[in-house]
Design an enzyme around this catalytic site. Structure first.
Site, PDB file in Angstrom:
ATOM      1  N   ARG A 274       0.854  -1.183   0.000  1.00 15.79           N
ATOM      2  CA  ARG A 274       0.000   0.000   0.000  1.00 15.79           C
ATOM      3  C   ARG A 274       0.890   1.232   0.000  1.00 15.79           C
ATOM      4  O   ARG A 274       1.414   1.635   1.031  1.00 15.79           O
ATOM      5  CB  ARG A 274      -0.895  -0.046   1.240  1.00 15.79           C
ATOM      6  CG  ARG A 274      -2.073   0.899   1.212  1.00 15.79           C
ATOM      7  CD  ARG A 274      -2.810   0.867   2.547  1.00 15.79           C
ATOM      8  NE  ARG A 274      -2.041   1.507   3.590  1.00 15.79           N
ATOM      9  CZ  ARG A 274      -1.980   1.078   4.852  1.00 15.79           C
ATOM     10  NH1 ARG A 274      -2.593  -0.010   5.223  1.00 15.79           N
ATOM     11  NH2 ARG A 274      -1.248   1.747   5.744  1.00 15.79           N
ATOM     12  N   HIS A 278      -3.626   4.298   4.665  1.00 16.44           N
ATOM     13  CA  HIS A 278      -4.790   3.415   4.701  1.00 16.44           C
ATOM     14  C   HIS A 278      -6.002   4.092   4.070  1.00 16.44           C
ATOM     15  O   HIS A 278      -6.695   3.513   3.232  1.00 16.44           O
ATOM     16  CB  HIS A 278      -5.094   3.029   6.147  1.00 16.44           C
ATOM     17  CG  HIS A 278      -6.298   2.172   6.314  1.00 16.44           C
ATOM     18  ND1 HIS A 278      -6.346   0.857   5.914  1.00 16.44           N
ATOM     19  CD2 HIS A 278      -7.521   2.437   6.841  1.00 16.44           C
ATOM     20  CE1 HIS A 278      -7.532   0.349   6.186  1.00 16.44           C
ATOM     21  NE2 HIS A 278      -8.259   1.292   6.740  1.00 16.44           N
ATOM     22  N   TYR A 287       3.637   4.619  11.621  1.00 17.28           N
ATOM     23  CA  TYR A 287       3.938   3.191  11.793  1.00 17.28           C
ATOM     24  C   TYR A 287       4.830   2.605  10.692  1.00 17.28           C
ATOM     25  O   TYR A 287       5.111   1.420  10.709  1.00 17.28           O
ATOM     26  CB  TYR A 287       2.649   2.372  11.898  1.00 17.28           C
ATOM     27  CG  TYR A 287       1.655   2.586  10.780  1.00 17.28           C
ATOM     28  CD1 TYR A 287       1.763   1.888   9.576  1.00 17.28           C
ATOM     29  CD2 TYR A 287       0.595   3.474  10.924  1.00 17.28           C
ATOM     30  CE1 TYR A 287       0.858   2.079   8.550  1.00 17.28           C
ATOM     31  CE2 TYR A 287      -0.319   3.665   9.903  1.00 17.28           C
ATOM     32  CZ  TYR A 287      -0.193   2.965   8.727  1.00 17.28           C
ATOM     33  OH  TYR A 287      -1.101   3.151   7.703  1.00 17.28           O
TER      34      TYR A 287
END
Length: 378
Positions: A274, A278, A287
């Site tokens: 990705r 998100h 993160y």
């Protein structure tokens, strides 16, 4: 206490388990490859179909432009949220391309691009994400199940539809898409079990993009790969490079053919990444590091295919320009459609909830209708 000391053991104790406890199938043929299957950059690329690959390239370019335009629409307030598939376009496009007209696609919330590649109007694909009318399209007309925000709930639905179609004698395969995070949901395991027991004509495509929001895969599962999970349910698992559209198309095509011929389900893990957050509401820098993202950019699905095709003389500058022009035309149409304010009827809240409205729904509809009429008269 030993087995012999257990109540009722004695002479009835068997030194070996009864037949029902023995393995039902040989596990070896079900195991995935040790490394993700690839075509681009390998000897397997010698057998590429030029026409198919040019079409794949055009779809990838169109998909990347679709992602960019949808992301821009969130910043303009035209979309409430958008889960981008930048970097995952090969998975999305291949999933749509391998299906026949009568087949069904069961997408997750992130798979709007797969729906568009299947033929759904881009505006309709994004309708749900702008908080507008229901799903935004007729699932039966397009053979695309409603975009599913709850994780993995679409998977048992895909199995049920595929099994029902086979019982009726219909030539239908269901392809169900889910992210790596969805494999931690109970629905995932229930769907795989039912599909394998019934030998349902369904293909499960897991897009392993590295993170379930902020949770890395290593904190979700200790399995060697997600593809290995198919073995426990009695179906083959395939591990494939999710950024290699030629490999994705080949593996998915084989799985669909197998399902259509009565061979049962397949679990496919596409290893991808990705590239963006998100959703537009997420801060991915909390993160993961920039170096990780940059490393995956070198494995961009569009660049991989473009380098292969130009080196082989399958794609030239004219083809690249044509693909980009087509993508820009799509983006302009999407902007026009999303910039038009929708005509909203509050009474649509009660439409398509049940095939036949319940008494409670009729009561609620009557109350809202009375309130709207009172406002009009005020």
């Amino acid at each position: 206490m030993t087995v012999q000391e257990l109540p009722g053991a004695g002479a009835s104790h068997r030194s070996t388990p009864p037949p029902a406890w023995r393995p039902r199938t040989d596990a070896a043929p079900l195991l995935p490859d040790a490394e993700p299957y690839r075509v681009l950059g390998t000897e397997a690329a010698d057998r590429l179909d030029p026409a198919l690959m040019r079409r794949c390239y055009a779809e990838l370019v169109r998909g990347r432009r679709y992602n960019a335009q949808a992301t821009a629409l969130t910043k303009q307030g035209r979309l409430a949220v958008y889960p981008s598939t930048v970097g995952q376009e090969a998975c999305e496009i291949a999933a749509a391309m391998v299906l026949e007209e009568q087949d069904w696609l069961f997408p997750s919330y992130r798979d709007t691009l797969a729906a568009v590649a299947r033929g759904l109007d881009p505006v309709q694909a994004l309708t749900l994400l702008r908080g507008d009318w229901h799903t935004g399209y007729d699932p039966r007309e397009h053979r695309i199940a409603p975009l599913s925000t709850p994780l993995a709930t679409q998977l048992p639905h895909a199995v049920g539809l595929a099994h029902a179609a086979r019982l009726r004698g219909d030539d239908v395969v269901a392809l169900a898409m889910v992210g790596d995070g969805g494999t931690s949901e109970g629905d995932f395991h229930e769907a795989l079990n039912f599909a394998a027991v019934w030998q349902a004509p369904v293909v499960f495509l897991v897009q392993n993009n590295g993170f379930a929001i902020s949770v890395p895969l290593a904190k979700q599962t200790a399995a060697p790969t997600l593809a290995h999970k198919g073995v426990g349910y009695g179906m083959p698992g395939r591990l494939v490079d999710g950024n290699d559209i030629a490999a994705m198309h080949e593996v998915l095509s084989e799985a669909v053919r197998r399902a259509r011929a009565g061979g049962g389900p397949t679990l496919i893990e596409a290893v991808t990444y990705r590239m963006e957050a998100h959703t537009n509401a997420d801060d991915a820098t909390r993160y993961r590091g920039d170096a990780e993202v940059e490393a995956w950019k070198a494995h961009d699905p569009i660049d991989l295919l473009e380098r292969e095709l130009t080196a082989r003389g399958i794609l030239d500058e004219a083809g690249i320009t044509a693909a980009r022009d087509e993508a820009e035309a799509m983006a302009a149409s999407l902007r026009d459609g999303m910039n038009a304010d929708p005509v909203v009827d509050p009474m649509d809240l009660f439409a398509h909830v049940y095939a036949e409205q319940t008494d409670r729904l009729r009561e609620q509809a009557a109350v809202l209708r009375a309130e709207l009429e009172a406002e009009d008269q005020a």
